[in-house]
Scaffold this active site. Structure first.
Site, PDB file in Angstrom:
ATOM      1  N   GLU A  43      -4.530  -8.956  -1.783  1.00  0.00           N
ATOM      2  CA  GLU A  43      -5.089  -8.807  -0.437  1.00  0.00           C
ATOM      3  C   GLU A  43      -6.556  -8.432  -0.484  1.00  0.00           C
ATOM      4  OE1 GLU A  43      -2.835  -6.502   2.519  1.00  0.00           O
ATOM      5  OE2 GLU A  43      -4.765  -5.773   3.297  1.00  0.00           O
ATOM      6  N   GLU A  90       0.811  -1.218   0.000  1.00  0.00           N
ATOM      7  CA  GLU A  90       0.000   0.000   0.000  1.00  0.00           C
ATOM      8  C   GLU A  90       0.854   1.284   0.000  1.00  0.00           C
ATOM      9  OE1 GLU A  90      -2.983  -0.358   3.079  1.00  0.00           O
ATOM     10  OE2 GLU A  90      -3.998  -1.965   1.984  1.00  0.00           O
TER      11      GLU A  90
END
Length: 576
Positions: free
Chosen positions: A393, A296
């Site tokens: 994810e 991220e």
């Protein structure tokens, strides 16, 4: 009973199914705000009704139902029944597994479905075009986090064995992939790194034994590997860093991230650190299949984080990480991005427009937290067909539990949302799908910053039992039957609703999505077809393959996997 006109299929001999008396069907377990009874106009050929009707007309139309009931949940044939038959001898059959809220089925084997010569049907049609093929599946799996490992370590040996077998044995989900964090992450009880010596640019104090991971995390991974080795398979591990050591960052803290994240002059040190970590895990018997450059990279999180711009990540890959791994670990794949789908296009453009970065980038990884985003992935696939696309994810935060949900049962809609995302990702080039935490405690942790989540398996407070949540069963409809090495096959759903609205929350799947499907050619030559119905009405559909078809029905809030016979062209396909 009531009289209902079966205005559906017309069979090859031109005979309509006619009119027959059927019982009014109540689907128990349908959410109270949704109608429990579905009109015959919406659903005239539900599963139970279809098989009753089929028995009545079998002598006229040649439909044969072969019963395979009596097996326990999750059982399936160990070997293809077609291997010793010539193509002409092969029965045109489909094995069927179902998970259904109404029927309380959980990966349960249903009656086999016999195909007949194609027939006219005005309703929903799933058409398989097996000559149009796409990406190869790497596998399915979940994340070995510190939290999952801590919960696992507290379980009794017998429950530990059940968890490992449920996830990684072929009698369970058949997982062949995993993900692990480099340094700590939010699902660790504390922040840590493997070199906390300030300004140790040469990494002379790097902990090559990765001591914080040796008591729980690595043993958890090794236990999964042992089961896979018995299956003649290996565990493909994806590794992702959340944050460098605090002293490498401009804020001198592993949590949060300044812009830029890395202190000037330490980019090469961080690349070497990652390389050393890969070597350390390999020395513990855990080879790393691939890494992402940064988890991220757009998220200045309250937990471990390191923010990059697309251009900064491209430069780091081109000048530091790529050259480092090319020498030290040339077999380890590198995935860029590893964040939400809504910005994937600009990140892919930045990586692949940089010639030096592009030569090291094997693909793009992405998360689901910005919603569906399938069009963006499709655009990336079209623009950069060389890029491996990896959904890396997905999870539901615990606050998303609906009222009345229990630890024991979980939230049914979470399973539906997972399946919706998996189908969407696979149909636009995804090579697999990775869940987040494999296992969590009853509170959705442990987690050192309180952003607790749900998981496909959760343990009770005593640590003497674990509960499978709906996600477990929905994922299994893919991971058990779409084996590594399977090739995507085009399947088109016609005459069905499909969502046409604007952006919506991640993991949303409703009646508006209609019937969804994906298909794969397995290494054994058989076709696996997964269909999903998130609506409150049963859906009747024709499953068509070439000149053959079968009348099928899927209950509300359900998922099915059909395993079809090998075609003549692919009967000789074997595992790679």
């Amino acid at each position: 009973s009531r009289s209902v006109s079966m205005g559906g299929p017309v069979f090859p001999n031109g005979m309509s199914s006619g009119t027959m008396a059927i019982d009014r069907v109540h689907y128990a377990g349908v959410p109270p705000q949704e109608p429990a009874l579905v009109s015959a106009q919406t659903s005239t050929w539900r599963t139970a009704l279809y098989w009753s009707a089929a028995a009545a007309v079998a002598a006229l139309v040649g439909v044969v139902v072969v019963s395979r009931r009596g097996q326990t949940d999750g059982q399936r044939s160990a070997a293809s029944p077609f291997l010793s038959l010539s193509y002409k001898e092969m029965p045109k059959m489909a094995e069927l597994w179902q998970t259904s809220q109404a029927a309380d089925d959980k990966l349960k084997r249903q009656s086999d479905v016999k195909f007949v010569t194609d027939f006219v049907f005005a309703g929903v049609v799933v058409d398989i075009y097996e000559q149009q093929m796409g990406q190869t599946i790497e596998g399915f799996g979940g994340a070995f986090t510190d939290a999952a490992a801590t919960v696992f370590a507290k379980l009794s040996p017998s429950v530990q064995s059940r968890v490992i077998e449920d996830y990684f044995d072929e009698s369970g989900l058949g997982y062949t992939m995993g993900r692990v964090h480099i340094n700590s992450c939010d699902f660790s009880q504390d922040s840590y790194s493997f070199d906390d010596t300030q300004d140790d640019a040469n990494l002379s104090h790097f902990d090559s034994n990765v001591q914080p991971n040796t008591q729980e995390l690595i043993p958890f991974i090794l236990a999964a590997q042992q089961v896979l080795k018995a299956r003649n398979r290996s565990l493909k591990m994806l590794a992702s860093p959340w944050s460098p050591p605090a002293w490498m960052k401009n804020n001198w803290n592993m949590d949060h991230s300044p812009k830029p994240c890395l202190r000037s002059g330490l980019e090469g040190t961080w690349a070497t650190y990652i390389s050393k970590w890969i070597s350390a895990y390999k020395n513990h018997g855990v080879p790393i299949w691939a890494i992402t450059i940064q988890n991220e990279p757009e998220n200045d999180a309250a937990w471990e984080a390191c923010v990059y711009s697309p251009e900064q990540e491209a430069d780091f890959l081109a000048s530091h990480l790529g050259p480092e791994l090319e020498v030290a670990h040339p077999d380890v794949l590198i995935f860029a991005f590893d964040h939400n789908k809504d910005h994937i296009e600009k990140w892919a453009q930045a990586i692949y427009s940089n010639p030096e970065a592009a030569k090291y980038a094997d693909g793009i990884a992405y998360h689901w937290y910005a919603g569906d985003g399938f069009a963006a992935i499709q655009n990336v696939h079209a623009a950069f067909p060389q890029a491996i696309l990896l959904p890396s994810e997905a999870t539901y935060e615990r606050y998303r539990w609906h009222q009345g949900v229990t630890l024991q049962g979980g939230d049914w809609s979470f399973g539906e949302g997972y399946a919706h995302d998996i189908i969407g990702d696979l149909n636009i080039g995804g090579v697999g799908w990775l869940d987040w935490n494999l296992l969590l405690d009853s509170h959705g942790g442990p987690n050192h910053v309180g952003n607790v989540c749900d998981a496909a398996m959760m343990a009770n407070d005593a640590g003497d039992d674990v509960f499978r949540h709906p996600q477990f069963y929905f994922i299994g409809h893919f991971s058990r039957y779409i084996l590594p090495g399977s090739k995507w096959v085009k399947s088109q759903v016609a005459n069905s609703a499909s969502y046409q609205g604007g952006p919506r929350g991640y993991g949303t799947c409703t009646q508006d999505d209609g019937l969804q499907a994906t298909s794969f050619l397995r290494p054994d030559g058989r076709i696996a077809v997964v269909v999903l119905n998130c609506g409150y009405a049963a859906l009747d559909f024709k499953l068509k393959r070439g000149f053959d078809a079968a009348m099928c029905s899927i209950p509300p809030h359900s998922i099915q996997t059909y395993l079809l016979w090998p075609s003549e062209a692919h009967a000789a396909v074997r595992s790679e």
